[in-house]
Design a protein around this motif. Structure first.
Motif, PDB file in Angstrom:
ATOM      1  N   THR A  60      58.888  51.625  80.328  1.00 38.87           N
ATOM      2  CA  THR A  60      58.006  51.284  79.204  1.00 38.87           C
ATOM      3  C   THR A  60      56.565  51.347  79.668  1.00 38.87           C
ATOM      4  N   VAL A  61      55.755  52.066  78.910  1.00 40.22           N
ATOM      5  CA  VAL A  61      54.344  52.240  79.255  1.00 40.22           C
ATOM      6  C   VAL A  61      53.507  51.629  78.136  1.00 40.22           C
ATOM      7  N   PRO A  62      52.952  50.420  78.335  1.00 35.00           N
ATOM      8  CA  PRO A  62      52.090  49.835  77.317  1.00 35.00           C
ATOM      9  C   PRO A  62      50.699  50.457  77.370  1.00 35.00           C
ATOM     10  N   LEU A  63      50.152  50.759  76.217  1.00 32.02           N
ATOM     11  CA  LEU A  63      48.802  51.304  76.134  1.00 32.02           C
ATOM     12  C   LEU A  63      47.959  50.411  75.235  1.00 32.02           C
ATOM     13  N   GLY A  64      46.732  50.180  75.607  1.00 34.23           N
ATOM     14  CA  GLY A  64      45.844  49.371  74.781  1.00 34.23           C
ATOM     15  C   GLY A  64      44.700  50.193  74.226  1.00 34.23           C
ATOM     16  N   PHE A  65      44.365  49.972  72.971  1.00 33.09           N
ATOM     17  CA  PHE A  65      43.220  50.613  72.354  1.00 33.09           C
ATOM     18  C   PHE A  65      42.347  49.544  71.724  1.00 33.09           C
ATOM     19  N   ALA A  66      41.051  49.745  71.771  1.00 36.86           N
ATOM     20  CA  ALA A  66      40.138  48.756  71.206  1.00 36.86           C
ATOM     21  C   ALA A  66      39.004  49.457  70.475  1.00 36.86           C
ATOM     22  N   LEU A  67      38.568  48.842  69.394  1.00 38.40           N
ATOM     23  CA  LEU A  67      37.397  49.296  68.664  1.00 38.40           C
ATOM     24  C   LEU A  67      36.662  48.055  68.204  1.00 38.40           C
ATOM     25  N   GLY A  68      35.516  47.730  68.843  1.00 35.42           N
ATOM     26  CA  GLY A  68      34.815  46.496  68.542  1.00 35.42           C
ATOM     27  C   GLY A  68      35.699  45.315  68.880  1.00 35.42           C
ATOM     28  N   PRO A  69      35.833  44.344  67.961  1.00 37.42           N
ATOM     29  CA  PRO A  69      36.640  43.158  68.234  1.00 37.42           C
ATOM     30  C   PRO A  69      38.137  43.380  68.049  1.00 37.42           C
ATOM     31  N   ARG A  73      53.195  50.819  72.391  1.00 40.28           N
ATOM     32  CA  ARG A  73      54.224  50.691  73.417  1.00 40.28           C
ATOM     33  C   ARG A  73      55.091  51.946  73.393  1.00 40.28           C
ATOM     34  N   LEU A  74      55.098  52.646  74.519  1.00 43.00           N
ATOM     35  CA  LEU A  74      55.828  53.899  74.646  1.00 43.00           C
ATOM     36  C   LEU A  74      56.980  53.735  75.631  1.00 43.00           C
ATOM     37  N   THR A  75      58.153  54.178  75.243  1.00 48.07           N
ATOM     38  CA  THR A  75      59.302  54.163  76.141  1.00 48.07           C
ATOM     39  C   THR A  75      59.630  55.593  76.537  1.00 48.07           C
ATOM     40  N   GLY A  76      59.561  55.861  77.844  1.00 48.25           N
ATOM     41  CA  GLY A  76      59.881  57.179  78.363  1.00 48.25           C
ATOM     42  C   GLY A  76      61.047  57.108  79.326  1.00 48.25           C
ATOM     43  N   TRP A  77      61.330  58.241  79.956  1.00 50.28           N
ATOM     44  CA  TRP A  77      62.450  58.333  80.900  1.00 50.28           C
ATOM     45  C   TRP A  77      62.007  59.042  82.165  1.00 50.28           C
ATOM     46  N   VAL A  78      62.527  58.584  83.304  1.00 47.21           N
ATOM     47  CA  VAL A  78      62.264  59.218  84.591  1.00 47.21           C
ATOM     48  C   VAL A  78      63.599  59.624  85.213  1.00 47.21           C
TER      49      VAL A  78
END
Length: 213
Positions: free
Chosen positions: A53-62, A68-73
């Motif tokens: 699971t690869v969590p990604l955060g995005f922000a714009l101002g406040p 949340r992306l689930t991939g495979w290795v």
């Protein structure tokens, strides 16, 4: 069609705003990409195929939201008395908004993508002995191979990796291809003294993946 990496645009930030003020922005998952057992030869074995699971955060101002992306290795390796050669095949969902991919790999430089892929490999039980911090990448060669039915550029690098606390030279082969709704990253690594280039690139050409599309 060759997969092209580009930076996530303002459309992603707009999606964050439209998502409101509560919870995870969205969750996406990919399908595994694997090398079939019938293609393994010359001492190569399948370590495992593990979801990450690869969590990604995005922000714009406040406003701040998570994707949340689930991939495979899938990990494959060949071990000799003193050396190891390995191949990591990582699938990530190529979810889009307004034509822009939310895949974590599309806006990474090649050195960042190498480290990112080795990070994912380190989250599995595949024992490669190569730490994620590979430095000093230098392009040795590029060639086109057919991966998942697509002519794909494979870039070969030399670099320096930390192996059991020591700095050693390493050769890496990197390929990225978009296939049926997912982005597939194949990264092979081996000691410069091991003549494993052709064997590893042949494994890349045998990768199989069934996406959602």
């Amino acid at each position: 069609m060759q997969f092209s990496r580009s930076r996530v645009s303002l459309a992603v930030a707009l999606l964050v705003v439209l998502a409101g003020c509560t919870g995870t922005l969205a969750e996406f998952s990919s399908e595994p990409a694997v090398v079939p057992e019938s293609a393994l030869s010359g001492g190569y074995v399948h370590g495992n195929t593990t979801d990450v699971t690869v969590p990604l955060g995005f922000a714009l101002g406040p406003v701040s939201r998570d994707v949340r992306l689930t991939g495979w290795v899938s990990g494959y390796s060949k071990t000799t008395d003193d050396d190891i050669a390995l191949l990591a095949v990582v699938s990530t969902p190529d979810a889009e908004f307004e034509g822009q991919s939310l895949s974590p790999v599309v806006h990474l430089s090649d050195p960042e993508l190498v480290s990112w892929t080795l990070d994912r490999l380190a989250e599995t039980s595949v024992q490669g002995g190569i730490a994620p911090d590979v430095t000093g990448l230098r392009v040795l060669d590029t060639e086109t191979r057919t991966v998942l039915g697509t002519p794909t550029e494979v870039v070969t690098y030399t670099g320096t990796a930390e192996v059991e606390g020591e700095s050693v030279a390493v050769v890496l082969h990197l390929a990225v291809v978009s296939h049926e709704g997912d982005v597939i990253v194949a990264l092979a690594a081996h000691d410069p003294d091991l003549d494993e280039r052709e064997a590893l690139l042949a494994l890349m050409e045998r990768i199989e993946h069934e996406g959602k599309e």
